[in-house]
Write an enzyme that holds these catalytic residues in place. Structure first.
Site, PDB file in Angstrom:
ATOM      1  CG  ASN A   1      26.689  -2.388  -7.270  1.00  0.00           C
ATOM      2  OD1 ASN A   1      25.567  -2.522  -6.800  1.00  0.00           O
ATOM      3  ND2 ASN A   1      27.585  -3.353  -7.192  1.00  0.00           N
TER       4      ASN A   1
ATOM      5  CB  THR B   1      23.496   0.096  -6.656  1.00  0.00           C
ATOM      6  OG1 THR B   1      22.735   0.637  -5.566  1.00  0.00           O
ATOM      7  CG2 THR B   1      23.935   1.219  -7.580  1.00  0.00           C
ATOM      8  CB  CYS B   2      23.504  -4.893  -4.844  1.00  0.00           C
ATOM      9  SG  CYS B   2      23.332  -5.728  -6.411  1.00  0.00           S
ATOM     10  CG  ASP B   3      23.986   0.472  -0.477  1.00  0.00           C
ATOM     11  OD1 ASP B   3      23.059   0.689   0.332  1.00  0.00           O
ATOM     12  OD2 ASP B   3      25.188   0.600  -0.187  1.00  0.00           O
ATOM     13  CB  SER B   4      19.307  -1.822   1.504  1.00  0.00           C
ATOM     14  OG  SER B   4      20.170  -1.404   2.527  1.00  0.00           O
TER      15      SER B   4
END
Ligand SMILES: *Cc1c(COP(=O)(O)O)cnc(C)c1O
Length: 372
Positions: free
Chosen positions: A361, A321-324
């Site tokens: 996501n 996913t694009c979450d850090s």
């Protein structure tokens, strides 16, 4: 001690087979073995699996057939149990704070036992079902457990006394004590202090004319991830000794979650990209914190096999996913030459994995397959 682990031949086959997406594989032989071992290590303690830990219907079915009972926390978990054919009267509702709607559904279904840790909850359940039987959740030491559970729930001395008095005042059937040692607990003292506290409260209950009928030792029994933990036999011996002198009227149970399912599970996944950044190796997988490896951010680290051989180095391992926050490990030992398309097998992935997966996501939920 030799113990059944996830079927190694199948693991090798799956790592080599054409890839069809991430999957959680659960080995029934290991599930059955863990129920059996728990019962042998603690013959006086009936295991009620904590459904939240792995609510896959086939996993629940296997545990049911192996002789485990169940502990529930929500209407949907109740529904899973009824579909499985578990009598509602054998379930324990161990969520300390429940909505009125959830309680009403459980009452209609025939659930008899409800946990409480405050006066408000006792009154709430008693008003809906005056014949309900209650067990009181005490606050106990969670030191030495990977996931402390005593912060959110559990009555201290003052609150517990208030619950006891409230039960006497309204005629509620307060008949049990419970506590939770903390999840992945390696300190047997947490159970021992809980049992000692339960004995004191049972004494107080007897003095006020209440008959203790239930001691629930909660969950917390550890599984073996990437380091050695005390065996269930070792914990069981000390707990068994501490249980001596319990009034004969008391049924003793526990709520193992992780212990029964973690080692039965292996997560097959794939490398979708690798790079080097600031001198550090990065690998991105098609599973991560949001779709199977949530517990990697709560301090768990996993042993991982790879379809590629060779010397290993430390990789930063991230999800898709694009979450850090979707980073599963800062220094995961993986083959130096790891590359896109390689497949990985995450060991000990049967607990709080599919149970906690989301579709965040746009990535799919983790499919569960059973063998054995
Ligand atoms: C989560 C939970 C369990 C199971 O805990 P494990 O650490 O997985 O054994 C048992 N009882 C209650 C009330 C829980 O909330």
């Amino acid at each position: 001690m030799s113990r059944p682990l996830f079927n190694a031949d199948l693991r090798a086959q799956l790592l080599a087979a054409p890839y069809t997406g991430p999957q959680l594989w659960m080995d029934r032989a290991v599930l059955r073995d863990r129920v059996l071992r728990f019962r042998r290590a603690l013959p006086a303690v009936y295991p009620h699996f904590a459904v939240k830990c792995n609510p896959d219907p086939q996993v629940l079915q296997c545990l049911h057939e192996a002789g485990a009972g169940f502990e529930i926390a929500s209407p949907d978990e109740l529904k899973l149990m009824l579909e499985l054919g578990v009598p509602a009267a054998e379930l324990y509702y161990s969520n300390p704070v429940k909505s009125r709607e959830a309680i009403a559904q459980a009452v209609v279904a025939g659930v008899q036992w409800y946990v409480v840790d405050c006066v408000e909850e006792l009154h709430k359940v008693h008003a809906l079902y005056p014949q309900a039987s209650f067990y009181l959740r005490l606050h106990t030491d969670n030191q030495g457990s990977q996931v402390a559970l005593s912060g959110k729930f559990g009555a201290g001395e003052v609150e517990a006394e208030a619950v006891l008095q409230a039960a006497l005042a309204c005629g509620a059937d307060l008949a049990g004590i419970t506590f939770h040692a903390g999840s992945q607990c390696c300190r047997v003292e947490n159970w021992l202090s809980g049992i000692a506290a339960a004995k004191q409260w049972f004494q107080r209950m007897l003095e006020r004319g209440l008959t203790p009928r239930l001691l629930n030792l909660g969950g917390g029994f550890p599984a073996e991830y990437d380091s050695v933990v005390p065996s269930i036999e070792t914990l069981g011996q000390a707990i068994h000794d501490a249980l001596q002198g319990m009034p004969a009227s008391v049924r003793i149970m526990a709520e193992p979650g992780r212990y029964l399912v973690a080692e039965a599970g292996g997560l097959l996944c794939q490398v979708i990209g690798t790079t080097r950044r600031g001198g550090q190796r990065w690998v991105y997988l098609d599973v991560g914190v949001f779709n199977g490896l949530l517990e990697s951010i709560t301090g768990f680290s996993y042993a991982i096999d790879a379809s590629r051989e060779g010397p290993r180095a430390a990789w930063t391992m991230a999800g898709p996913t694009c979450d850090s926050m979707d980073i599963c490990a800062e220094a995961q030992p993986l083959p130096v030459t790891l590359q896109e398309g390689d497949r990985l097998w995450v060991h000990t992935a049967g607990a709080y994995s599919n149970a906690c997966a989301s579709r965040f996501n746009g990535f799919p939920l983790l499919p569960v397959r059973l063998i054995g």
